[in-house]
Structure formats: C-alpha cells, structure tokens
Design a protein around this motif. Structure first.
Motif, short mmCIF file in Angstrom:
data_model
loop_
_atom_site.label_atom_id
_atom_site.label_comp_id
_atom_site.label_asym_id
_atom_site.label_seq_id
_atom_site.Cartn_x
_atom_site.Cartn_y
_atom_site.Cartn_z
N THR A 241 0.89 -1.33 -0.19
CA THR A 241 -0.05 -0.06 -0.02
C THR A 241 0.90 1.15 -0.17
O THR A 241 1.98 1.09 0.03
N TYR A 242 0.31 2.43 -0.10
CA TYR A 242 1.01 3.67 0.12
C TYR A 242 1.99 3.76 1.08
O TYR A 242 3.11 4.27 1.16
N TYR A 243 1.36 3.18 2.39
CA TYR A 243 2.21 3.03 3.74
C TYR A 243 3.31 2.36 3.64
O TYR A 243 4.25 2.40 4.20
N TRP A 245 4.92 1.61 0.93
CA TRP A 245 6.12 1.95 0.08
C TRP A 245 6.58 3.51 0.90
O TRP A 245 8.12 3.67 0.66
#
Length: 335
Positions: A241-243, A245
C-alpha cells in the motif's frame, strides 16, 4: 565559521536526521504491521529497499561526478572493473543476512524480555570491534557511557512477560547461541564496513553501490527461500500500500544516512543515534497508539540521554592531564 565547527555541525545534522528518520521508520513499520489486514512480505520489502538505495546512490554519484561520461567511467572502473571490491563489500551483506536469521532464531527460542536484554550486548560488542579492528582507543568515560547506553536501551524496551495459555517449545541454549552469533555479526559487519569506507579515498556512493549490488542478490535469494511458494502464488508486491512504500522509502533514506554517519563519525555513534530513535519512536507511540509510559521507560530514556552527552565530551582535558602527570613523573625520576 571555522572548518572544525562546520564539521561538527555537519556531523550533528547527519546524526539528527538519521535519528528522526529511524524513529519515523519504526512508527510507520508498526502501523503497517498492525493496521493492514493483508500483510505484505517483509522479505520482498527488504529487497526493494536495497534496490532503491542502489538507485539513490547511483543518482548521488552522478551528481558528484557532474557528467554522464564521468559517471559511466566511475561505475565502469570502480564497480564493473573491480570484482575484488565487489567481493569485499559482499561480506557485510552476507554477515547482516546471517545476523537477521540468527536474531529470528533467538527470538523463537527465548522469552521476549530475555531476548531484548541480551541483544543490547551488540552495543559494547561494536565498541570492542572498533578498538580491535580499527586500532582506536576509548576513554574510561566513553566505555562507561557505552554500557550506560546499553542499560538505558534495555529499560526503554523492557516489557513484562505476559501470561499465556499457549505452551511454546523453546531451546534456551540454542537461543543464547543464536543471539551470541547475532551480536558478533552486528558488531563485525558494522565496523568492517566502516573500515572499508575509511581505508581509501573511493567515493562513499561507489562503496554503497558495491554493497547494495551484493545486498540485492542476498535479499532476493532470502526472499524466495523464505516465502518463495507464497510469492509465486500471490505476487512479489502482494499487500503493498502507500504506507508500505512510505516505510520502504524511510528505510532507504535511513540506510543512506547510516553510511554517511559511519563515514564521518563511527559505528558507536550510529548505535547512540539508534538508541535515541528508540526513545523518540516510543514517545510517538504514546500519542499514536496509546502506549503507556512506565517508570522503567523514563529511567531508560534518562540514561540514554546522559550516556549520549558523556560519550560526546571532549577528551583533550583528560589527555592533557595524563601528559602532565607523565611529565611530572619524568622530572621526579630525573631528580
């Protein structure tokens, strides 16, 4: 402003940034491992981190050389044309891989509290490797601050063992053996890398590229040995997820700043920075996750702060006193 003062400010800046990045990484990592229902493969995340660190180092080397032609020449000469250096820098990558596996084996065979306490021996072990491998000397006050830091980190991370109905079969002898190997690997790999960095005038970014190339191979093999079947089934980037990354980005930046700190200070200071990061991340966890501050944490945080101050005290005064004493003794002998 004098060059010495500028150098000191630069070192403090690097240590501060490394501490903040490490603290943010710890908090973000905890969030991704608790908030996301579909957990990603940590082994693939470590591999991607090595790739990003390699790309960042290559970009910084390109900026340092100033032109595409010089960048290609530097890579061709120092990376592709120096297999001995690649082998030399593969040593810390392999040792770190062994360290991570031994740490996991130790945690599987020891109680969490026992593991946390004994694993802090990596701090004095790093100091001992620094003395033996780099021929440096530490004052009595610095040795005292190293062990004070070790005790402070132990108290900060201390968590009482919780009663459980699940009986886990453990082998304490195997656990202590594994953690002894992990501690030795931690001290040796860090000081070995510092020695390679400071033994020549080769660019820091070239050394990073050499080490990260080996790191990619080691972590990629480790990922498929550990989670190969699930990776083939779900995909290499499963659960990202963005977290996730963001965590990978923080780990990459933290790795680069670690090499800068090792280059311009030493591995012991890196340990002090990591200890300060533990304190900051725990304080952040109070705000974000409702963690309760205990008296042991407060005492440990105080010990960490005092030890950092003591280790950074100048040694000139002590040296001058010792020289004065030696001169006085020589005069007495002459009389």
């Amino acid at each position: 402003m004098s060059p010495n003062r500028l150098s000191l400010l630069f070192k403090l800046y690097c240590l501060t940034v490394m501490t903040l990045v490490a603290a943010a990484y710890t908090v973000a990592l905890r969030y991704t491992r608790t908030a996301d229902k579909d957990l990603y493969f940590s082994t693939t995340a470590v591999c991607i981190t090595e790739v990003i660190k390699l790309l960042l180092s290559a970009g910084l080397l390109a900026k340092e050389t100033g032109s595409v032609g010089r960048f290609k020449a530097s890579v061709s000469e120092n990376v592709l044309g120096s297999p001995k250096d690649l082998v030399k820098l593969s040593v810390p990558s392999l040792v770190y891989a062994v360290q991570n596996n031994m740490a996991f084996l130790a945690l599987s065979n020891l109680d969490a509290a026992v593991y946390q306490v004994t694993y802090q021996l990596k701090i004095p072990c790093t100091a001992l490797c620094t003395v033996l491998m780099l021929n440096r000397t530490l004052s009595k006050l610095q040795w005292f601050s190293v062990f004070m830091l070790c005790g402070g980190v132990t108290l900060v991370q201390w968590k009482p063992a919780q009663a459980t109905k699940v009986v886990v079969e453990q082998n304490p002898l195997l656990g202590f053996g594994a953690i002894a190997v992990a501690v030795l690997c931690s001290g040796f790999a860090g000081v070995y890398f510092e020695k390679v960095l400071k033994s020549s005038d080769t660019s820091l970014w070239v050394r990073n590229i050499q080490m990260y190339l080996s790191g990619i191979v080691v972590t990629l093999v480790g990922a498929y040995l550990s989670d190969g079947a699930e990776i083939k089934e779900k995909g290499f980037f499963y659960g990202y997820t963005y977290y996730v990354w963001f965590v990978i980005f923080l780990a990459s930046v933290g790795g680069l700043y670690t090499s800068i700190v090792v280059k311009y200070t030493d591995n012991i200071m890196k340990g002090f920075s990591a200890a300060a990061a533990i304190v900051l991340s725990t304080i952040a966890s109070v705000v974000l996750f409702g963690l309760q501050i205990t008296s042991t944490f407060a005492l440990g945080a105080l010990l960490v702060c005092v030890s950092i101050y003591l280790y950074g005290l100048p040694r000139q005064e002590t040296t001058s006193i010792q020289q004065g004493e030696t001169t006085s003794k020589e005069r007495l002998i002459g009389v």
